[in-house]
Design an enzyme around this catalytic site. Structure first.
Site, PDB file in Angstrom:
ATOM      1  N   LYS A  69       0.793  -1.225   0.000  1.00  0.00           N
ATOM      2  CA  LYS A  69       0.000   0.000   0.000  1.00  0.00           C
ATOM      3  C   LYS A  69       0.829   1.279   0.000  1.00  0.00           C
ATOM      4  O   LYS A  69       0.334   2.329  -0.418  1.00  0.00           O
ATOM      5  CB  LYS A  69      -0.962  -0.010   1.184  1.00  0.00           C
ATOM      6  CG  LYS A  69      -1.994  -1.125   1.085  1.00  0.00           C
ATOM      7  CD  LYS A  69      -3.012  -1.070   2.196  1.00  0.00           C
ATOM      8  CE  LYS A  69      -4.042  -2.177   2.011  1.00  0.00           C
ATOM      9  NZ  LYS A  69      -5.167  -2.054   2.945  1.00  0.00           N
ATOM     10  N   ASP A 105     -10.039   2.126   2.106  1.00  0.00           N
ATOM     11  CA  ASP A 105      -9.952   1.577   3.464  1.00  0.00           C
ATOM     12  C   ASP A 105     -10.433   2.607   4.482  1.00  0.00           C
ATOM     13  O   ASP A 105     -11.162   2.290   5.425  1.00  0.00           O
ATOM     14  CB  ASP A 105      -8.508   1.190   3.807  1.00  0.00           C
ATOM     15  CG  ASP A 105      -8.022  -0.036   3.058  1.00  0.00           C
ATOM     16  OD1 ASP A 105      -8.867  -0.908   2.736  1.00  0.00           O
ATOM     17  OD2 ASP A 105      -6.812  -0.131   2.800  1.00  0.00           O
ATOM     18  N   GLY A 128      -0.095  -1.858  14.931  1.00  0.00           N
ATOM     19  CA  GLY A 128       0.378  -1.862  13.555  1.00  0.00           C
ATOM     20  C   GLY A 128       0.712  -0.456  13.092  1.00  0.00           C
ATOM     21  O   GLY A 128       0.230   0.523  13.666  1.00  0.00           O
ATOM     22  N   GLY A 130       1.512   0.038   9.352  1.00  0.00           N
ATOM     23  CA  GLY A 130       1.603   0.000   7.894  1.00  0.00           C
ATOM     24  C   GLY A 130       0.520   0.831   7.234  1.00  0.00           C
ATOM     25  O   GLY A 130      -0.081   1.722   7.842  1.00  0.00           O
ATOM     26  N   GLY A 131       0.275   0.532   5.954  1.00  0.00           N
ATOM     27  CA  GLY A 131      -0.680   1.309   5.179  1.00  0.00           C
ATOM     28  C   GLY A 131      -2.090   1.268   5.734  1.00  0.00           C
ATOM     29  O   GLY A 131      -2.792   2.289   5.790  1.00  0.00           O
ATOM     30  N   MET A 132      -2.543   0.091   6.181  1.00  0.00           N
ATOM     31  CA  MET A 132      -3.887  -0.011   6.736  1.00  0.00           C
ATOM     32  C   MET A 132      -3.973   0.719   8.063  1.00  0.00           C
ATOM     33  O   MET A 132      -5.011   1.312   8.399  1.00  0.00           O
ATOM     34  CB  MET A 132      -4.264  -1.481   6.910  1.00  0.00           C
ATOM     35  CG  MET A 132      -5.715  -1.700   7.294  1.00  0.00           C
ATOM     36  SD  MET A 132      -6.809  -1.194   5.954  1.00  0.00           S
ATOM     37  CE  MET A 132      -8.408  -1.527   6.672  1.00  0.00           C
TER      38      MET A 132
END
Length: 272
Positions: A69, A105, A128, A130-132
């Protein structure tokens, strides 16, 4: 689904561990709406060449999943504000070779927090970076949550994400609890090394008022199963997958299915 033919429009998804969720959801809607389209999931061996293929072959749409992502940003021509604001992409639309990136998202997280009436006064742990996680943290901030802590082993990424939205960062959970716990890591994802692992310990699950796992496959992750067993309200990755896929479908086709068509596609997707 129509027989494959030269006029058929192709959409794809790129993921390190692809599932059939998007494939079943999109193709079922194509069939319901009598569209001469087809959708296929791929696990690319080279992301740059895969995106070049999207451009060169005239592939209309491309869904982007973990862990691509952020890496895909350098490969597109234009960033929609939905992706640019959080430096994360989950959707690419190809218009005559021009690749424009979006992020649906964020929309899914935003809608689910509102639909489940999660109080913005709740304390939140987001695991987390990251991208999400970027989409999730941005949606929390924009919804009005203020007591949010990002849990990430990667200090640079975790601290940067927390600082960007005015939240806190911690390297590890260290016995911490919150009203709302959200997993945005691959822990619990089918096919992975930690497919049977809990992303939050039992004590954090028992202390939470709402448990949210963005992992879509399986629909019942170890975290969601544990939360249900503890009698906690849950928000699942399968719900995220449906909303973000619907918004992708609209971006690709320009058609918004009605509620009954979406429900049928969602049931078909989950029946695999």
């Amino acid at each position: 689904m129509p027989i494959l033919n030269k006029d058929m429009t192709l959409c794809i998804s790129l993921s390190a561990r692809p599932s059939n969720n998007g494939t079943r959801f999109h193709n079922h809607l194509y069939e319901q709406l009598n569209l001469n389209w087809i959708y296929k999931a791929f696990a690319p061996t080279n992301l740059e060449r895969a995106i070049a293929g999207v451009r060169g072959l005239g592939i209309r749409g491309c869904a982007i999943s973990m862990p691509y992502k952020e890496d895909v940003i350098a490969l597109v021509d234009e960033m929609d504000p939905s992706a640019k604001a959080i430096d994360s992409v989950n959707t690419i639309v190809n218009t005559d070779g021009h690749l424009k990136a979006y992020n649906t998202d964020y929309t899914a997280i935003e809608q689910l927090l509102a639909a489940n009436q999660v109080p913005t006064s709740y304390s939140v742990l987001v695991q987390g970076a990251g991208g999400m996680a970027k989409a999730t943290v941005a949606a929390l901030r924009d919804a009005g949550f203020s007591d949010v802590t990002v849990i990430a082993r990667n200090e640079a990424g975790g601290r940067a994400l927390a600082d960007q939205y005015g939240f806190q960062w911690r390297k590890a959970l260290d016995g911490g609890t919150a009203d709302l716990v959200i997993n945005v890591t691959p822990i619990g994802m089918a096919g992975g090394a930690e497919a049977e692992s809990l992303s939050f310990p039992e004590e954090a699950i028992k202390a939470a008022r709402v448990v949210f796992d963005v992992v879509a496959l399986p629909a019942e992750t170890p975290l969601i199963r544990a939360a249900r067993a503890a009698g906690k309200p849950v928000i699942t990755g399968a719900e995220v997958a449906t909303i973000q896929a619907l918004e992708q479908f609209v971006l690709y086709t320009g058609v918004r299915p009605d509620a009954e068509q979406v429900r049928a596609a969602e049931e078909f997707m989950r029946a695999q």
